[in-house]
Design a protein around this motif. Sequence first.
Motif, PDB file in Angstrom:
ATOM      1  N   ILE A 131       0.823  -1.218   0.000  1.00 16.27           N
ATOM      2  CA  ILE A 131       0.000   0.000   0.000  1.00 16.27           C
ATOM      3  C   ILE A 131       0.857   1.269   0.000  1.00 16.27           C
ATOM      4  O   ILE A 131       0.367   2.361   0.288  1.00 16.27           O
ATOM      5  CB  ILE A 131      -0.999   0.018   1.182  1.00 16.27           C
ATOM      6  CG1 ILE A 131      -0.268  -0.002   2.531  1.00 16.27           C
ATOM      7  CG2 ILE A 131      -1.985  -1.132   1.070  1.00 16.27           C
ATOM      8  CD1 ILE A 131      -1.181   0.239   3.716  1.00 16.27           C
ATOM      9  N   LYS A 132       2.136   1.116  -0.339  1.00 17.30           N
ATOM     10  CA  LYS A 132       3.027   2.277  -0.409  1.00 17.30           C
ATOM     11  C   LYS A 132       2.431   3.313  -1.363  1.00 17.30           C
ATOM     12  O   LYS A 132       1.943   2.984  -2.445  1.00 17.30           O
ATOM     13  CB  LYS A 132       4.407   1.850  -0.905  1.00 17.30           C
ATOM     14  CG  LYS A 132       5.419   2.986  -0.922  1.00 17.30           C
ATOM     15  CD  LYS A 132       6.765   2.516  -1.425  1.00 17.30           C
ATOM     16  CE  LYS A 132       7.745   3.694  -1.462  1.00 17.30           C
ATOM     17  NZ  LYS A 132       9.058   3.297  -2.007  1.00 17.30           N
ATOM     18  N   ASP A 133       2.461   4.578  -0.944  1.00 17.60           N
ATOM     19  CA  ASP A 133       1.959   5.716  -1.724  1.00 17.60           C
ATOM     20  C   ASP A 133       0.435   5.749  -1.853  1.00 17.60           C
ATOM     21  O   ASP A 133      -0.097   6.563  -2.607  1.00 17.60           O
ATOM     22  CB  ASP A 133       2.585   5.765  -3.125  1.00 17.60           C
ATOM     23  CG  ASP A 133       4.103   5.910  -3.067  1.00 17.60           C
ATOM     24  OD1 ASP A 133       4.597   6.601  -2.149  1.00 17.60           O
ATOM     25  OD2 ASP A 133       4.789   5.325  -3.916  1.00 17.60           O
ATOM     26  N   LYS A 134      -0.275   4.869  -1.143  1.00 11.71           N
ATOM     27  CA  LYS A 134      -1.740   4.926  -1.154  1.00 11.71           C
ATOM     28  C   LYS A 134      -2.211   5.876  -0.059  1.00 11.71           C
ATOM     29  O   LYS A 134      -1.680   5.888   1.045  1.00 11.71           O
ATOM     30  CB  LYS A 134      -2.349   3.537  -0.912  1.00 11.71           C
ATOM     31  CG  LYS A 134      -1.948   2.505  -1.945  1.00 11.71           C
ATOM     32  CD  LYS A 134      -2.418   2.878  -3.324  1.00 11.71           C
ATOM     33  CE  LYS A 134      -2.022   1.812  -4.332  1.00 11.71           C
ATOM     34  NZ  LYS A 134      -2.188   2.262  -5.714  1.00 11.71           N
ATOM     35  N   LYS A 135      -3.222   6.671  -0.367  1.00  9.94           N
ATOM     36  CA  LYS A 135      -3.755   7.606   0.638  1.00  9.94           C
ATOM     37  C   LYS A 135      -4.696   6.910   1.606  1.00  9.94           C
ATOM     38  O   LYS A 135      -4.678   7.155   2.801  1.00  9.94           O
ATOM     39  CB  LYS A 135      -4.476   8.762  -0.064  1.00  9.94           C
ATOM     40  CG  LYS A 135      -3.535   9.772  -0.707  1.00  9.94           C
ATOM     41  CD  LYS A 135      -4.281  10.994  -1.188  1.00  9.94           C
ATOM     42  CE  LYS A 135      -4.800  11.794  -0.003  1.00  9.94           C
ATOM     43  NZ  LYS A 135      -5.469  13.043  -0.403  1.00  9.94           N
TER      44      LYS A 135
END
Length: 198
Positions: free
Chosen positions: A18-22
Amino acid sequence: MENDAKCAALAELWLGSIKDKKDAIVLILGSAIGGGIIIDGKLHRGANLSAGEVSYINHRFNPETKEVGYFGLDCSAVEMVKKISKLKNLKDETDGEAVFEYINSGDEQAMEVFDTYCNLIAIQILNLHYVIDPELIAIGGGISAQPILIERINQAIDEIKKVNDFHVATPHIVACHFLNDANLYGALYHFEQSRKEE
């Protein structure tokens, strides 16, 4: 201090699925179900630090006795493995690898238990999706290393949606990048972040 599921969510946010997911949800399937909710790129803890504690979600209710069934207890991956182990008379009732050999081979008894498990997970994923509306839902824990898990959960969601016209959610579900080690990486990340804040 941070619990294991929250650490797992931090690991996936740092360098994982979920890296870079808001907005995202991490569910850890183990002896119960741990959770971590990411809102606006940060771990959401809530006013009383109970945000993401999905094990306590009530998914059965007896109107006469007022007793409830808890998502985390009824959907324990460990208990699912034990059920199949007993059906197949395995010596070690916690041998997940042996159980998944039966599941992956399509054994009828094993698949019946496993499909029920995946259906219950799928229902709560839909519920959580309507509350948070995340970009991604990542599934962790030891059984997340088995590709059939995500496949069957997605299949269960599709089947539920076909029968229930009101469902419009289409959750995007993936396995955690760090699988069963996510909590360890997350603990390291939390420690490093804590040091920066000192």
